[in-house]
Design a protein around this motif. Structure first.
Motif, PDB file in Angstrom:
ATOM      1  N   GLY A 258       0.794  -1.226   0.000  1.00 55.72           N
ATOM      2  CA  GLY A 258       0.000   0.000   0.000  1.00 55.72           C
ATOM      3  C   GLY A 258       0.827   1.278   0.000  1.00 55.72           C
ATOM      4  O   GLY A 258       0.285   2.373   0.082  1.00 55.72           O
TER       5      GLY A 258
ATOM      6  N   VAL B 246       0.343   2.127  -3.981  1.00 53.42           N
ATOM      7  CA  VAL B 246      -1.093   2.173  -4.273  1.00 53.42           C
ATOM      8  C   VAL B 246      -1.825   1.948  -2.946  1.00 53.42           C
ATOM      9  O   VAL B 246      -2.076   0.821  -2.546  1.00 53.42           O
ATOM     10  CB  VAL B 246      -1.512   1.084  -5.290  1.00 53.42           C
ATOM     11  N   PRO B 247      -2.164   3.018  -2.223  1.00 55.09           N
ATOM     12  CA  PRO B 247      -2.855   2.840  -0.947  1.00 55.09           C
ATOM     13  C   PRO B 247      -4.246   2.254  -1.172  1.00 55.09           C
ATOM     14  O   PRO B 247      -4.793   2.345  -2.274  1.00 55.09           O
ATOM     15  CB  PRO B 247      -2.934   4.259  -0.383  1.00 55.09           C
ATOM     16  N   TYR B 248      -4.796   1.657  -0.105  1.00 54.08           N
ATOM     17  CA  TYR B 248      -6.118   1.024  -0.298  1.00 54.08           C
ATOM     18  C   TYR B 248      -7.205   2.054  -0.579  1.00 54.08           C
ATOM     19  O   TYR B 248      -8.293   1.727  -0.988  1.00 54.08           O
ATOM     20  CB  TYR B 248      -6.472   0.124   0.903  1.00 54.08           C
ATOM     21  N   THR B 249      -6.891   3.319  -0.341  1.00 52.24           N
ATOM     22  CA  THR B 249      -7.863   4.375  -0.625  1.00 52.24           C
ATOM     23  C   THR B 249      -7.708   4.934  -2.046  1.00 52.24           C
ATOM     24  O   THR B 249      -8.393   5.870  -2.425  1.00 52.24           O
ATOM     25  CB  THR B 249      -7.637   5.559   0.338  1.00 52.24           C
ATOM     26  N   ASP B 250      -6.818   4.338  -2.828  1.00 55.45           N
ATOM     27  CA  ASP B 250      -6.442   4.957  -4.106  1.00 55.45           C
ATOM     28  C   ASP B 250      -7.606   5.148  -5.077  1.00 55.45           C
ATOM     29  O   ASP B 250      -7.815   6.219  -5.606  1.00 55.45           O
ATOM     30  CB  ASP B 250      -5.352   4.132  -4.790  1.00 55.45           C
ATOM     31  N   ASN B 251      -8.324   4.098  -5.325  1.00 54.15           N
ATOM     32  CA  ASN B 251      -9.492   4.211  -6.214  1.00 54.15           C
ATOM     33  C   ASN B 251     -10.417   3.033  -5.938  1.00 54.15           C
ATOM     34  O   ASN B 251     -10.061   2.093  -5.219  1.00 54.15           O
ATOM     35  CB  ASN B 251      -9.076   4.271  -7.688  1.00 54.15           C
TER      36      ASN B 251
ATOM     37  N   ALA C  14      -9.001  -0.408  -6.641  1.00 49.13           N
ATOM     38  CA  ALA C  14      -7.851  -0.705  -5.782  1.00 49.13           C
ATOM     39  C   ALA C  14      -8.326  -1.004  -4.362  1.00 49.13           C
ATOM     40  O   ALA C  14      -7.771  -1.861  -3.672  1.00 49.13           O
ATOM     41  CB  ALA C  14      -6.872   0.467  -5.791  1.00 49.13           C
ATOM     42  N   SER C  15      -9.365  -0.322  -3.910  1.00 50.58           N
ATOM     43  CA  SER C  15      -9.924  -0.592  -2.580  1.00 50.58           C
ATOM     44  C   SER C  15     -10.526  -1.992  -2.539  1.00 50.58           C
ATOM     45  O   SER C  15     -10.326  -2.749  -1.595  1.00 50.58           O
ATOM     46  CB  SER C  15     -11.032   0.406  -2.245  1.00 50.58           C
TER      47      SER C  15
ATOM     48  N   GLU D 176       2.205  -3.110  -7.361  1.00 52.43           N
ATOM     49  CA  GLU D 176       3.021  -2.036  -6.783  1.00 52.43           C
ATOM     50  C   GLU D 176       4.490  -2.350  -7.020  1.00 52.43           C
ATOM     51  O   GLU D 176       4.934  -3.463  -6.742  1.00 52.43           O
ATOM     52  CB  GLU D 176       2.792  -1.934  -5.271  1.00 52.43           C
TER      53      GLU D 176
ATOM     54  N   THR E 147      -4.912  -1.506 -11.449  1.00 50.34           N
ATOM     55  CA  THR E 147      -4.119  -0.367 -10.992  1.00 50.34           C
ATOM     56  C   THR E 147      -2.661  -0.804 -10.869  1.00 50.34           C
ATOM     57  O   THR E 147      -2.364  -1.726 -10.106  1.00 50.34           O
ATOM     58  CB  THR E 147      -4.615   0.144  -9.633  1.00 50.34           C
TER      59      THR E 147
ATOM     60  N   ARG F 106       1.302   0.729 -10.464  1.00 49.46           N
ATOM     61  CA  ARG F 106       2.065   1.951 -10.256  1.00 49.46           C
ATOM     62  C   ARG F 106       3.405   1.619  -9.624  1.00 49.46           C
ATOM     63  O   ARG F 106       3.509   0.653  -8.863  1.00 49.46           O
ATOM     64  CB  ARG F 106       1.286   2.891  -9.338  1.00 49.46           C
TER      65      ARG F 106
END
Lengths: 254, 487
Positions: free
Chosen positions: B177, B180-185, B188-189, B262, B295, B297
């Motif tokens: 994360g 690509v954090p879990y809040t990204d989109n 992704a969540s 990631e 996703t 990145r």
């Protein structure tokens, strides 16, 4: 080898666009024919129609190759039969290497004839030999097919293909146009060295100068979609001296 | 008239066009349909995960619920599809025979191995010959990893994500994360909540990974979502080339694939990531096919380089923007892409290059091929942040159209907040010309061969970025994917 019978050709989907108005022509095996004519006479159309270009429609007549009609054959089938067209304006194909393209062409022909494909090693050798013979910059043929080639380089590349593919009937569509004398000599040398009793050539040209180096067996004068005169090599010299005017409708009536 | 030809040839070839469309008959361990906190807990417990992993999943799940309630499924992409019912999907499917994880290749279900055989995955001996270490993800569980021992001697970790959670929790905790954090989109969540497996790789400082690492993904079970998660870390001065291939069987219903990748490239390291995406594209009439919402990145630190190469021929819909955050000074980001859409396929794909560090450099070469009723959009963002002195970007977008019912679109977003930046953007749209076709056919190539040669030539800049074996496969895929498009 090739018989053209009363061939009439128009441009696809355009009314009153007849370009070839009844051509009769016979090329025997081993002969070199030159077709000369002014701009717009239909020379290039004839060369393209022989190879099966679909922008043109044959409204009347026939084309026989070794006694069989080929007018319904796809261009690739005509190539497999042994026909070859050296293009006046070769297409540029980005990213395709000339080497790869020629090998694929050779393989397609071998396939269609049930022959064994040439090994990569033999092909490489042949290719390098011919690249040197036609005087193409070896760096150039490692790049994209015809892309970024000068006019002269494109024509040399056509000769390279001619020499590798060794067709039975080679049609050269204004291969001499835009060439300097050195390049002209290379084209002529290529044709002369390939000349044999088993191979025929049709050389389409506007000028007589290529014929200083390649001696044709027969010369045809094509004007306004018709062959107006056929003769020996001396006919080319008449054109050189007096131009095409004597053969045009305007010129003849004057 | 041309259309008529196309239709009849398509029907001649139906069933044969998608060569990879077979279903493997393996007993599957399915969680019930639908998504809830219980399902997330079930997935986590099935995998015997530690508490921290479950907590992370639950946070992601709760975030996704908020997004879902707010109807924030992204709608800006140039793709059309019926609304997805997220309660009608299976979120976990493990082949039953591997619920007791295989210890070695000998423990792997022979039928599954036969499947991989059909896919041409270089497992076992073939892997060694090809010099590739393979991690094969079947539905969502990683079934076999080759070469683990040899790599282990160099300190390289290459294993399934689940194993990494168990055996290398510190690395996973540190980097999961982080890009690509879990809040990204939205997707992704969703992935963060329910991901079932994926690949993990770690290359220690100064080590150059001597072989290419590869993961092969395959969706087998009907109505299954596949949510794999990949995390690759190249430590300082390390190098790794990673390959990813994907297939799915022929199914008339849509399958959802929402993966997250990631990449972390620490100082002076390099990650090269190559993808061949060949998920089932749907029938020629537009039925079924995979929704590929992914996703990807990477973060490049000082002097690091991240290179994405992708050949996208599959999926009914592709929504994917492999990106690079150029965080460190002198870092480099690259994106090379060929996306092909035929029949009723839709692709909205591109990249984001976010320049933060000084002297950062990015290159984008995006090529879209549209045939049939295919619709292809390049969407790319180049962002130069205020501190990114002397940033350079070169973007080239080329579209190739085959036929007159397809579409190609280019949507570049450029945001420059530093005056020293240099950006170039080139775009072209072309059609395969009659002159080109006639030229090749006059030399003896059939119409299809001629098209194929023109298209692969046109794609060469991207193909030459692929490892050799992969380039051959990509070439073959383009050929198969275009069957029926020509005529």
């Amino acid at each position: 080898m090739l018989e053209i019978k009363n061939l009439r050709v128009s441009v696809l989907d355009i009314d009153d666009s007849e370009i070839l108005k009844g051509i009769d022509l016979t090329v025997k095996t081993g002969e070199v024919h030159a077709i000369m004519g002014p701009n717009g006479s239909g020379k290039s159309t004839l060369a393209n129609v022989l190879m099966g270009r679909t922008e043109y429609v044959i409204t009347e007549g026939d084309i026989l190759y070794d006694g069989e009609s080929i007018i319904d054959l796809l261009p690739e089938k005509r190539a497999h039969l042994g026909m070859f067209l050296a293009f006046q304006y070769p297409a540029e194909i980005p990213g395709v290497r000339p080497w790869q393209f020629l090998k694929a062409a050779l393989d397609a022909k071998a396939d269609s004839r049930g022959e064994e494909k040439m090994s990569i090693r033999d092909f490489s050798k042949l290719f390098d030999e011919k690249v040197e013979a036609v005087g193409i910059n070896p760096q150039l043929v490692k790049r994209s097919l015809n892309e970024g080639f000068s006019g002269g380089e494109k024509k040399r590349n056509e000769m390279l293909q001619l020499e590798v593919l060794q067709p039975e009937l080679a049609i050269l569509d204004e291969t001499d146009s835009g060439l300097d004398v050195d390049a002209l000599r290379i084209v002529a040398h290529g044709v002369n060295s390939m000349r044999s009793p088993e191979r025929s050539f049709i050389i389409v040209t506007h000028y007589q100068r290529l014929l200083n180096y390649i001696k044709p067996d027969v010369v045809h004068i094509l004007v306004e979609g018709k062959i107006v005169k056929t003769g020996g090599p001396e006919l080319a010299l008449d054109v050189e001296k007096d131009g095409y005017k004597q053969y045009t409708s305007v010129g003849a009536s004057a | 008239m041309a259309t008529q030809n196309t239709i009849s040839r398509k029907s001649d070839m139906s069933g044969q066009e998608y060569q990879w469309g077979f279903v493997t008959d393996i007993e599957t361990d399915l969680a019930p349909r639908g998504l809830s906190e219980d399902i997330v807990r079930l997935i986590s417990s099935k995998k015997g995960e530690p508490e921290w992993m479950l907590e992370w999943r639950l946070k992601a799940y709760r975030h996704w619920v908020k997004l879902n309630d707010a109807e924030s499924e992204p709608e800006w992409a140039n793709v059309k599809y019926p609304k997805i019912d997220y309660q009608d999907i299976y979120y976990y499917a493990a082949p039953k025979s591997v619920t007791e994880a295989p210890k070695s290749l000998d423990d792997v279900d022979p039928e599954m191995l036969a499947t991989f055989e059909k896919l041409g995955i270089p497992l076992q001996e073939r892997a060694k010959l090809a010099g590739i270490a393979v991690d094969a993800v079947f539905d969502s569980v990683s079934v076999a990893t080759t070469f683990e021992k040899q790599l282990g001697e160099l300190g390289i970790i290459f294993c399934s994500f689940s194993e990494a959670v168990k055996n290398h929790p510190d690395l996973v905790k540190k980097y999961l994360g982080s890009v690509v954090p879990y809040t990204d989109n939205f997707f992704a969540s969703l992935n963060a909540a329910v991901f079932s497996d994926g690949s993990f790789a770690y290359i220690p400082p100064g080590v150059r990974c001597p072989i290419e690492l590869m993961t092969y993904f395959r969706i087998n079970t009907a109505d299954t979502g596949q949510f794999e998660r990949t995390l690759i870390i190249a430590d300082e001065g390390a190098y790794v080339s990673y390959l990813e291939g994907c297939t799915a069987p022929f199914r008339k219903t849509h399958q959802l694939h929402a993966a997250v990748v990631e990449l972390v490239a620490l100082d002076d390291s390099e990650i090269k990531y190559s993808t061949i995406q060949n998920w089932f594209p749907g029938t020629p009439e537009g039925e079924g096919g995979v929704f590929n919402f992914v996703t990807k990145r990477g973060r490049a630190d000082k002097n690091a380089k991240i290179s994405w190469t992708q050949v996208e021929t599959g999926s009914a819909i592709t929504w994917k923007y492999p990106s690079v955050i150029l965080k460190g000074d002198n870092s480099v980001g690259e994106f090379f892409s060929v996306a092909l859409t035929n029949n009723y396929q839709q692709a909205d794909t591109g990249t984001k290059m976010i320049h933060i560090g000084k002297n950062t450099k990015s290159t984008i070469v995006a090529k879209g091929i549209s045939a049939g009723h295919g619709n292809n959009t390049y969407r790319g963002q180049v962002q130069i942040m205020p501190g990114a002195e002397n940033a350079v970007n070169h973007t080239q977008c080329d579209s190739l159209l085959i036929g007159d019912k397809c579409g190609a679109h280019t949507v570049p977003y450029i945001e420059v907040r530093n005056p020293t930046a240099r950006l170039e953007h080139e775009a072209s749209t072309s059609k395969v010309s009659d002159e080109q076709l006639f030229y090749l056919r006059a030399r003896g190539l059939s119409e299809e061969e001629a098209h194929h040669m023109i298209i692969t030539g046109w794609s060469r800049e991207v193909f030459q970025e692929l490892p050799f074996e992969f380039a051959l496969e990509a070439n073959q895929l383009l050929k198969v994917s275009l069957e029926g498009a020509v005529g």
